[in-house]
Write a protein that holds these residues in place. Structure first.
Motif, PDB file in Angstrom:
ATOM      1  N   ARG A 120       0.826  -1.210   0.000  1.00  0.00           N
ATOM      2  CA  ARG A 120       0.000   0.000   0.000  1.00  0.00           C
ATOM      3  C   ARG A 120       0.857   1.257   0.000  1.00  0.00           C
ATOM      4  NH1 ARG A 120      -4.607   1.882   4.465  1.00  0.00           N
ATOM      5  NH2 ARG A 120      -4.231   4.110   4.239  1.00  0.00           N
ATOM      6  N   GLU A 121       1.957   1.255   0.767  1.00  0.00           N
ATOM      7  CA  GLU A 121       2.763   2.475   0.893  1.00  0.00           C
ATOM      8  C   GLU A 121       3.477   2.867  -0.403  1.00  0.00           C
ATOM      9  OE1 GLU A 121       5.009  -0.725   3.383  1.00  0.00           O
ATOM     10  OE2 GLU A 121       2.952  -0.271   2.782  1.00  0.00           O
ATOM     11  N   THR A 122       3.606   1.927  -1.349  1.00  0.00           N
ATOM     12  CA  THR A 122       4.232   2.270  -2.630  1.00  0.00           C
ATOM     13  C   THR A 122       3.215   2.376  -3.762  1.00  0.00           C
ATOM     14  OG1 THR A 122       4.685  -0.085  -3.073  1.00  0.00           O
ATOM     15  CG2 THR A 122       6.447   1.205  -2.024  1.00  0.00           C
ATOM     16  N   ALA A 123       1.915   2.378  -3.441  1.00  0.00           N
ATOM     17  CA  ALA A 123       0.872   2.408  -4.474  1.00  0.00           C
ATOM     18  C   ALA A 123       0.968   3.655  -5.342  1.00  0.00           C
ATOM     19  CB  ALA A 123      -0.512   2.312  -3.827  1.00  0.00           C
ATOM     20  N   THR A 124       1.190   4.811  -4.704  1.00  0.00           N
ATOM     21  CA  THR A 124       1.252   6.058  -5.462  1.00  0.00           C
ATOM     22  C   THR A 124       2.464   6.080  -6.382  1.00  0.00           C
ATOM     23  OG1 THR A 124       0.123   7.237  -3.674  1.00  0.00           O
ATOM     24  CG2 THR A 124       1.312   8.573  -5.275  1.00  0.00           C
ATOM     25  N   SER A 125       3.636   5.649  -5.873  1.00  0.00           N
ATOM     26  CA  SER A 125       4.839   5.591  -6.705  1.00  0.00           C
ATOM     27  C   SER A 125       4.664   4.609  -7.855  1.00  0.00           C
ATOM     28  CB  SER A 125       6.048   5.169  -5.862  1.00  0.00           C
ATOM     29  OG  SER A 125       6.388   6.166  -4.937  1.00  0.00           O
ATOM     30  N   ARG A 126       3.998   3.493  -7.574  1.00  0.00           N
ATOM     31  CA  ARG A 126       3.799   2.458  -8.589  1.00  0.00           C
ATOM     32  C   ARG A 126       2.910   2.989  -9.729  1.00  0.00           C
ATOM     33  NH1 ARG A 126       3.130  -1.080  -5.140  1.00  0.00           N
ATOM     34  NH2 ARG A 126       0.878  -0.981  -4.894  1.00  0.00           N
ATOM     35  N   LEU A 127       1.823   3.665  -9.364  1.00  0.00           N
ATOM     36  CA  LEU A 127       0.940   4.193 -10.397  1.00  0.00           C
ATOM     37  C   LEU A 127       1.619   5.326 -11.164  1.00  0.00           C
ATOM     38  CD1 LEU A 127      -1.748   4.077 -11.806  1.00  0.00           C
ATOM     39  CD2 LEU A 127      -2.732   5.527 -10.021  1.00  0.00           C
ATOM     40  N   ASN A 128       2.421   6.148 -10.487  1.00  0.00           N
ATOM     41  CA  ASN A 128       3.162   7.192 -11.187  1.00  0.00           C
ATOM     42  C   ASN A 128       4.147   6.588 -12.178  1.00  0.00           C
ATOM     43  OD1 ASN A 128       3.013  10.287 -10.512  1.00  0.00           O
ATOM     44  ND2 ASN A 128       2.470   9.225  -8.619  1.00  0.00           N
ATOM     45  N   PHE A 129       4.796   5.489 -11.792  1.00  0.00           N
ATOM     46  CA  PHE A 129       5.745   4.822 -12.687  1.00  0.00           C
ATOM     47  C   PHE A 129       5.027   4.309 -13.936  1.00  0.00           C
ATOM     48  CE2 PHE A 129       7.969   1.066 -14.275  1.00  0.00           C
ATOM     49  CZ  PHE A 129       9.260   1.552 -14.426  1.00  0.00           C
ATOM     50  N   SER A 130       3.899   3.616 -13.746  1.00  0.00           N
ATOM     51  CA  SER A 130       3.145   3.102 -14.896  1.00  0.00           C
ATOM     52  C   SER A 130       2.632   4.245 -15.761  1.00  0.00           C
ATOM     53  CB  SER A 130       1.971   2.244 -14.423  1.00  0.00           C
ATOM     54  OG  SER A 130       2.424   1.047 -13.841  1.00  0.00           O
ATOM     55  N   GLN A 131       2.153   5.303 -15.114  1.00  0.00           N
ATOM     56  CA  GLN A 131       1.634   6.446 -15.861  1.00  0.00           C
ATOM     57  C   GLN A 131       2.735   7.170 -16.632  1.00  0.00           C
ATOM     58  OE1 GLN A 131      -1.294   7.978 -16.393  1.00  0.00           O
ATOM     59  NE2 GLN A 131      -2.747   6.986 -15.021  1.00  0.00           N
ATOM     60  N   SER A 132       3.988   6.952 -16.261  1.00  0.00           N
ATOM     61  CA  SER A 132       5.087   7.559 -17.012  1.00  0.00           C
ATOM     62  C   SER A 132       5.091   7.072 -18.461  1.00  0.00           C
ATOM     63  CB  SER A 132       6.440   7.220 -16.356  1.00  0.00           C
ATOM     64  OG  SER A 132       6.490   7.717 -15.035  1.00  0.00           O
ATOM     65  N   PHE A 133       4.663   5.838 -18.677  1.00  0.00           N
ATOM     66  CA  PHE A 133       4.607   5.299 -20.035  1.00  0.00           C
ATOM     67  C   PHE A 133       3.431   5.887 -20.808  1.00  0.00           C
ATOM     68  CE2 PHE A 133       7.293   2.489 -17.705  1.00  0.00           C
ATOM     69  CZ  PHE A 133       8.284   2.160 -18.613  1.00  0.00           C
ATOM     70  N   ASN A 134       2.456   6.407 -20.094  1.00  0.00           N
ATOM     71  CA  ASN A 134       1.419   7.211 -20.720  1.00  0.00           C
ATOM     72  C   ASN A 134       2.059   8.431 -21.375  1.00  0.00           C
ATOM     73  OD1 ASN A 134      -0.383   9.683 -20.514  1.00  0.00           O
ATOM     74  ND2 ASN A 134      -1.900   8.128 -19.981  1.00  0.00           N
ATOM     75  N   GLY A 135       2.986   9.067 -20.641  1.00  0.00           N
ATOM     76  CA  GLY A 135       3.705  10.223 -21.170  1.00  0.00           C
ATOM     77  C   GLY A 135       4.550   9.865 -22.384  1.00  0.00           C
ATOM     78  N   LEU A 136       5.157   8.676 -22.362  1.00  0.00           N
ATOM     79  CA  LEU A 136       5.964   8.229 -23.500  1.00  0.00           C
ATOM     80  C   LEU A 136       5.091   8.055 -24.734  1.00  0.00           C
ATOM     81  CD1 LEU A 136       8.755   7.281 -24.471  1.00  0.00           C
ATOM     82  CD2 LEU A 136       8.122   4.960 -23.746  1.00  0.00           C
ATOM     83  N   GLY A 137       3.890   7.492 -24.551  1.00  0.00           N
ATOM     84  CA  GLY A 137       2.962   7.348 -25.673  1.00  0.00           C
ATOM     85  C   GLY A 137       2.518   8.691 -26.216  1.00  0.00           C
ATOM     86  N   SER A 138       2.262   9.641 -25.316  1.00  0.00           N
ATOM     87  CA  SER A 138       1.860  10.989 -25.730  1.00  0.00           C
ATOM     88  C   SER A 138       2.954  11.656 -26.549  1.00  0.00           C
ATOM     89  CB  SER A 138       1.541  11.844 -24.502  1.00  0.00           C
ATOM     90  OG  SER A 138       0.475  11.301 -23.762  1.00  0.00           O
ATOM     91  N   LEU A 139       4.182  11.522 -26.070  1.00  0.00           N
ATOM     92  CA  LEU A 139       5.339  12.130 -26.735  1.00  0.00           C
ATOM     93  C   LEU A 139       5.487  11.575 -28.156  1.00  0.00           C
ATOM     94  CD1 LEU A 139       8.770  12.589 -24.968  1.00  0.00           C
ATOM     95  CD2 LEU A 139       8.675  11.683 -27.272  1.00  0.00           C
ATOM     96  N   PHE A 140       5.382  10.264 -28.291  1.00  0.00           N
ATOM     97  CA  PHE A 140       5.531   9.637 -29.595  1.00  0.00           C
ATOM     98  C   PHE A 140       4.418  10.073 -30.552  1.00  0.00           C
ATOM     99  CE2 PHE A 140       4.968   6.001 -32.537  1.00  0.00           C
ATOM    100  CZ  PHE A 140       6.236   6.001 -33.102  1.00  0.00           C
ATOM    101  N   ALA A 141       3.177  10.189 -30.015  1.00  0.00           N
ATOM    102  CA  ALA A 141       2.040  10.550 -30.861  1.00  0.00           C
ATOM    103  C   ALA A 141       2.168  11.950 -31.427  1.00  0.00           C
ATOM    104  CB  ALA A 141       0.737  10.413 -30.070  1.00  0.00           C
ATOM    105  N   THR A 142       2.486  12.923 -30.557  1.00  0.00           N
ATOM    106  CA  THR A 142       2.531  14.307 -31.037  1.00  0.00           C
ATOM    107  C   THR A 142       3.661  14.516 -32.029  1.00  0.00           C
ATOM    108  OG1 THR A 142       3.823  14.936 -29.081  1.00  0.00           O
ATOM    109  CG2 THR A 142       1.448  15.312 -28.994  1.00  0.00           C
ATOM    110  N   PHE A 143       4.783  13.810 -31.835  1.00  0.00           N
ATOM    111  CA  PHE A 143       5.899  13.983 -32.766  1.00  0.00           C
ATOM    112  C   PHE A 143       5.634  13.256 -34.080  1.00  0.00           C
ATOM    113  CE2 PHE A 143       9.956  12.801 -34.691  1.00  0.00           C
ATOM    114  CZ  PHE A 143      10.502  14.066 -34.861  1.00  0.00           C
ATOM    115  N   ALA A 144       5.404  11.942 -34.012  1.00  0.00           N
ATOM    116  CA  ALA A 144       5.270  11.137 -35.229  1.00  0.00           C
ATOM    117  C   ALA A 144       4.024  11.525 -36.032  1.00  0.00           C
ATOM    118  CB  ALA A 144       5.223   9.649 -34.869  1.00  0.00           C
ATOM    119  N   VAL A 145       2.879  11.588 -35.346  1.00  0.00           N
ATOM    120  CA  VAL A 145       1.636  11.907 -36.046  1.00  0.00           C
ATOM    121  C   VAL A 145       1.620  13.378 -36.463  1.00  0.00           C
ATOM    122  CG1 VAL A 145      -0.881  11.912 -35.907  1.00  0.00           C
ATOM    123  CG2 VAL A 145       0.425  10.079 -34.813  1.00  0.00           C
ATOM    124  N   GLY A 146       2.165  14.249 -35.611  1.00  0.00           N
ATOM    125  CA  GLY A 146       2.218  15.667 -35.946  1.00  0.00           C
ATOM    126  C   GLY A 146       3.049  15.929 -37.189  1.00  0.00           C
TER     127      GLY A 146
END
Length: 397
Positions: free
Chosen positions: A134-160
């Protein structure tokens, strides 16, 4: 002993679920490019193009609770597979949509994609918080959500770069590729086993049928506060992303194609902010981190409102670093300690991307005034997030 990000038994499910965050980061970020693309190609206004966000995020609002009921009844894995199937279908519908050549055909496909993303996010976000201590739940979700940012970065560059090229790209191409990829991943998830997390709180069986848990979650005031904060964040974050290219080009700072590159750089800051935030929150409480970052976004947005020329642009890009940890941090704090109510709480929280309709309001304000005044809307959202973090700090958890 210091708690690990996840435990050995959950490593494989954690990796598999984290791949999904890349997918919806990519699919959300494409919308920010589509706004300007459709304005150019279909000769529509900012207000009209904002229907892209309204239609997509309306899917979240309408399907979030049904998605939660489905996941309560059938489990996380089936929720993921069903979401991927809807996502893939919506993406492939861009092919006949491009043939039809009408704005409303694209909106229909985007609505189906939004419904699919609702199932994915309603399943994946709470599941990640439960794959470890439980004490690492927030860090764990932030880590997974970091790959959300990677997907966003790839989309705006490649598709843009593809859509804003001199020859102009066919919008059906990136969606056709995405559709095939998503359906392939759906086939993989249909075969793998994802362990369901059990809670001994007497509510597991009732949670399968939904109504009582959906009523009980409202008795948890910090869940309710978290819901308000998450909606405020979504209004701010999605509105700025969707408005970014219109703002930077409208100010005469750059071309559409250059703006998509600068947006990619901003999303790179966003991704770094999530990885960095995930690490920092192993050292300091998540509530304090949320408050600090909330104050940072308020300052950055105020600098944009002061209309300081290129300095406002730098402040806008810096804002991405500060806001990066907000969604996963607010989400994990809002569901903390809810046990078997987690899936039901998640379904309600996943209605909040409807805040992306705030871009419609920004478009209306921009068309009626100028390009700077609309930033008042995200400023209010960030103030609410900062107050939520401050309130949790004083709660002493």
């Amino acid at each position: 002993m210091k708690a690990k990000l996840t435990t050995k038994e959950y490593v494989v499910p954690f990796i598999l679920i984290t791949t999904l965050f890349f997918l919806w980061g990519f699919s959300r970020a494409i919308l920010d490019v589509l706004n300007k693309h459709f304005q150019n190609e279909l000769h529509i206004s900012i207000t009209q193009s904002s229907l892209i966000q309204v239609t997509t995020y309306l899917g979240y609002f309408l399907l979030a609770i049904p998605a939660g009921l489905f996941i309560n009844r059938f489990g996380y894995r089936r929720g993921v597979v069903f979401g991927l199937l809807l996502f893939g279908l919506g993406a492939l519908l861009f092919i006949p949509g491009a043939e039809a050549g009408t704005f409303y055909a694209f909106l229909g496909a985007l609505f189906i994609i939004g419904c699919g993303l609702t199932f994915l996010e309603t399943a994946a976000n709470p599941y990640v918080t439960e794959l470890g201590d439980r004490e690492t739940a927030t860090s764990r979700l932030n880590f997974s959500q970091s790959f959300n940012g990677l997907g966003s970065l790839f989309a705006t560059f490649a598709v843009g770069q593809f859509l804003f090229s001199d020859s102009g790209g066919n919008v059906a191409v990136p969606y056709a590729i995405l559709g095939v990829l998503v359906l392939t991943i759906a086939a993989i998830f249909a075969k793998v086993r994802l362990p369901e997390i059990q809670h001994n709180d007497g509510l597991a069986e009732k949670a399968k049928y939904g109504r009582e848990p959906l009523l009980k979650i409202w008795k948890h005031k910090y869940f309710v506060y978290g819901l308000i904060a998450l909606l405020a964040y979504e209004v701010a974050e999605i509105s700025i992303n969707s408005y970014f290219i219109n703002f930077t080009t409208g100010q005469g700072w750059m071309t559409d194609r250059t703006a998509s590159v600068v947006l990619t750089a901003a999303l790179a800051f966003f991704m770094v902010g999530r990885f960095l935030g995930s690490w920092i929150m192993t050292k300091i409480p998540a509530e304090r981190m949320l408050f600090i970052c909330g104050c940072g976004t308020v300052v950055c947005t105020m600098l944009v409102l002061l209309n300081l020329g290129r300095f406002s642009l730098y402040a806008l890009v810096a804002n991405y670093m500060f806001e990066a940890i907000m969604f996963p941090t607010i989400f994990s704090l809002a569901v903390r300690g809810l046990g078997s109510l987690t899936k039901s709480a998640s379904s309600v929280l996943m209605m909040t991307p409807v805040g992306g309709c705030g871009f419609l309001l920004m478009g209306v304000v921009a068309d009626a005034t100028n390009l700077v005044v609309p930033f008042i809307i995200p400023l209010v959202g960030y103030i609410i997030v900062a107050l939520y973090g401050f309130g949790l700090m004083n709660k002493g958890e």
